[in-house]
Motif scaffolding. Structure first.
Motif, PDB file in Angstrom:
ATOM      1  N   PRO A 113      -7.769  -3.353   6.142  1.00  0.00           N
ATOM      2  CA  PRO A 113      -8.251  -2.059   5.642  1.00  0.00           C
ATOM      3  C   PRO A 113      -7.347  -1.490   4.551  1.00  0.00           C
ATOM      4  O   PRO A 113      -6.130  -1.462   4.686  1.00  0.00           O
ATOM      5  N   GLY A 114      -7.968  -1.101   3.459  1.00  0.00           N
ATOM      6  CA  GLY A 114      -7.237  -0.371   2.419  1.00  0.00           C
ATOM      7  C   GLY A 114      -6.591  -1.212   1.337  1.00  0.00           C
ATOM      8  O   GLY A 114      -6.233  -0.686   0.281  1.00  0.00           O
TER       9      GLY A 114
ATOM     10  N   GLN B 247       0.827  -1.208   0.000  1.00  0.00           N
ATOM     11  CA  GLN B 247       0.000   0.000   0.000  1.00  0.00           C
ATOM     12  C   GLN B 247       0.866   1.265   0.000  1.00  0.00           C
ATOM     13  O   GLN B 247       0.528   2.261  -0.627  1.00  0.00           O
ATOM     14  N   GLU B 248       1.986   1.166   0.673  1.00  0.00           N
ATOM     15  CA  GLU B 248       2.877   2.326   0.780  1.00  0.00           C
ATOM     16  C   GLU B 248       3.650   2.575  -0.515  1.00  0.00           C
ATOM     17  O   GLU B 248       3.895   3.717  -0.900  1.00  0.00           O
TER      18      GLU B 248
ATOM     19  N   GLU C  60      -8.823  -1.374  -1.865  1.00  0.00           N
ATOM     20  CA  GLU C  60      -8.876  -0.044  -2.485  1.00  0.00           C
ATOM     21  C   GLU C  60      -7.550   0.292  -3.182  1.00  0.00           C
ATOM     22  O   GLU C  60      -7.534   0.851  -4.286  1.00  0.00           O
ATOM     23  N   THR C  61      -6.448  -0.075  -2.532  1.00  0.00           N
ATOM     24  CA  THR C  61      -5.129   0.187  -3.124  1.00  0.00           C
ATOM     25  C   THR C  61      -4.956  -0.585  -4.425  1.00  0.00           C
ATOM     26  O   THR C  61      -4.447  -0.049  -5.418  1.00  0.00           O
TER      27      THR C  61
ATOM     28  N   ASP D  62      -7.094   1.109  -7.096  1.00  0.00           N
ATOM     29  CA  ASP D  62      -6.486   2.388  -7.502  1.00  0.00           C
ATOM     30  C   ASP D  62      -5.251   2.159  -8.371  1.00  0.00           C
ATOM     31  O   ASP D  62      -5.033   2.864  -9.363  1.00  0.00           O
TER      32      ASP D  62
ATOM     33  N   ASN E  56     -16.651  -6.659   0.145  1.00  0.00           N
ATOM     34  CA  ASN E  56     -15.629  -6.278  -0.832  1.00  0.00           C
ATOM     35  C   ASN E  56     -16.197  -6.233  -2.251  1.00  0.00           C
ATOM     36  O   ASN E  56     -15.814  -5.378  -3.054  1.00  0.00           O
TER      37      ASN E  56
ATOM     38  N   LYS F  51     -17.790  -2.985  -2.750  1.00  0.00           N
ATOM     39  CA  LYS F  51     -16.811  -1.894  -2.906  1.00  0.00           C
ATOM     40  C   LYS F  51     -16.355  -1.782  -4.356  1.00  0.00           C
ATOM     41  O   LYS F  51     -16.156  -0.692  -4.879  1.00  0.00           O
TER      42      LYS F  51
END
Length: 266
Positions: A201-202, A154-155, A205-206, A209, A262, A265
């Motif tokens: 979490p995330g 994610q980072e 979405e990551t 994206d 999910n 989402k």
């Protein structure tokens, strides 16, 4: 050299299956003697040293590697594996011992170069891909690895966009991102780890994206992410970014598997 080789072989033999010998060797050889032998230019000495180290290690001793002064031993083992890919003992030290300690993996990862991170992730991939049943202890370790790797992905996920530039076509940071995705795909293909990753979490979405960004990057100019990009046969085989988008889709699909929240989402 012969004397040192023979001595290490002897230590390996007396340590095999003998806890007292293992403890005695550990007390005398850790960390300095192990480190000295691991630094040798002679491959056999390094291999025999890895054999002794592997034989002596257990979960308690692995935790000793967490000490900042001792972490160098674990770092050196990884370098040995990277430099001597035929070294079975260094492979086994990492997969059978070091990977069972998530805190150690985290500490190692922070100290590694991008190339070395790729090597560590490939070893994790080998471990995650094993077909034999895992213990609850191993499963707990995998879940903690999953948390850590998902956070790293994610980072750093946007680093892969560097591959759109010819100047950054060999970006090592991007290669790390690609390997992170590979491991996460493999982890989400395992029922034992899937639910845990689905709830992180995330992560979903990551992935979405990143897929959107790589798709957009491929439309804006002809590059490795362009759908109609005409690659040479060699590039198709060798470029690590080939298949990145399909792996993102695989990860998204896995994260949505039997998970309505999910799915909604997406």
């Amino acid at each position: 050299l012969s004397a040192l080789r023979c001595s290490l072989q002897f230590l390996g033999n007396i340590a095999a299956g003998n806890g007292d010998s293992q403890n005695s060797i550990w007390k005398c050889a850790f960390p300095d003697l192990f480190l000295t032998c691991l630094m040798y230019s002679d491959e056999k000495i390094v291999a025999y040293c890895c054999m002794v180290l592997f034989t002596c290690l257990n979960s308690e001793k692995v935790r000793e590697l967490l000490d900042p002064g001792n972490l160098t031993v674990a770092l050196r083992v990884l370098k040995v594996y990277k430099e001597q890919l035929e070294s079975e003992w260094s492979f086994l030290i990492v997969t059978d011992h070091l990977l069972k300690c998530p805190e150690l993996v985290k500490a190692l990862y922070a100290k590694l170069s991008n190339q070395e991170r790729v090597t560590l992730l490939e070893l994790m991939m080998a471990k995650v891909s094993e077909s034999h049943p895992v213990t609850s202890e191993e499963m707990n370790a995998f879940m903690r690895h999953a948390d850590f790797l998902a956070g790293c992905f994610q980072e750093k996920c946007e680093a892969v966009l560097k591959l759109t530039s010819a100047a950054d076509a060999e970006s090592e940071e991007a290669l790390v991102t690609i390997r992170l995705l590979d491991v996460l795909c493999e982890m989400t293909s395992n029922n034992g780890q899937l639910e845990h990753l689905q709830a992180l979490p995330g992560l979903l979405e990551t992935a979405i994206d990143t897929l959107r960004l790589t798709h957009l990057a491929g439309k804006q100019a002809v590059n490795i992410f362009t759908a109609t990009h005409a690659m040479t046969g060699q590039e198709e085989i060798s470029h690590p970014a080939v298949g990145f988008k399909s792996h993102l889709i695989r990860l998204i699909g896995n994260l949505c598997y039997k998970n309505k929240e999910n799915q909604d989402k997406v």
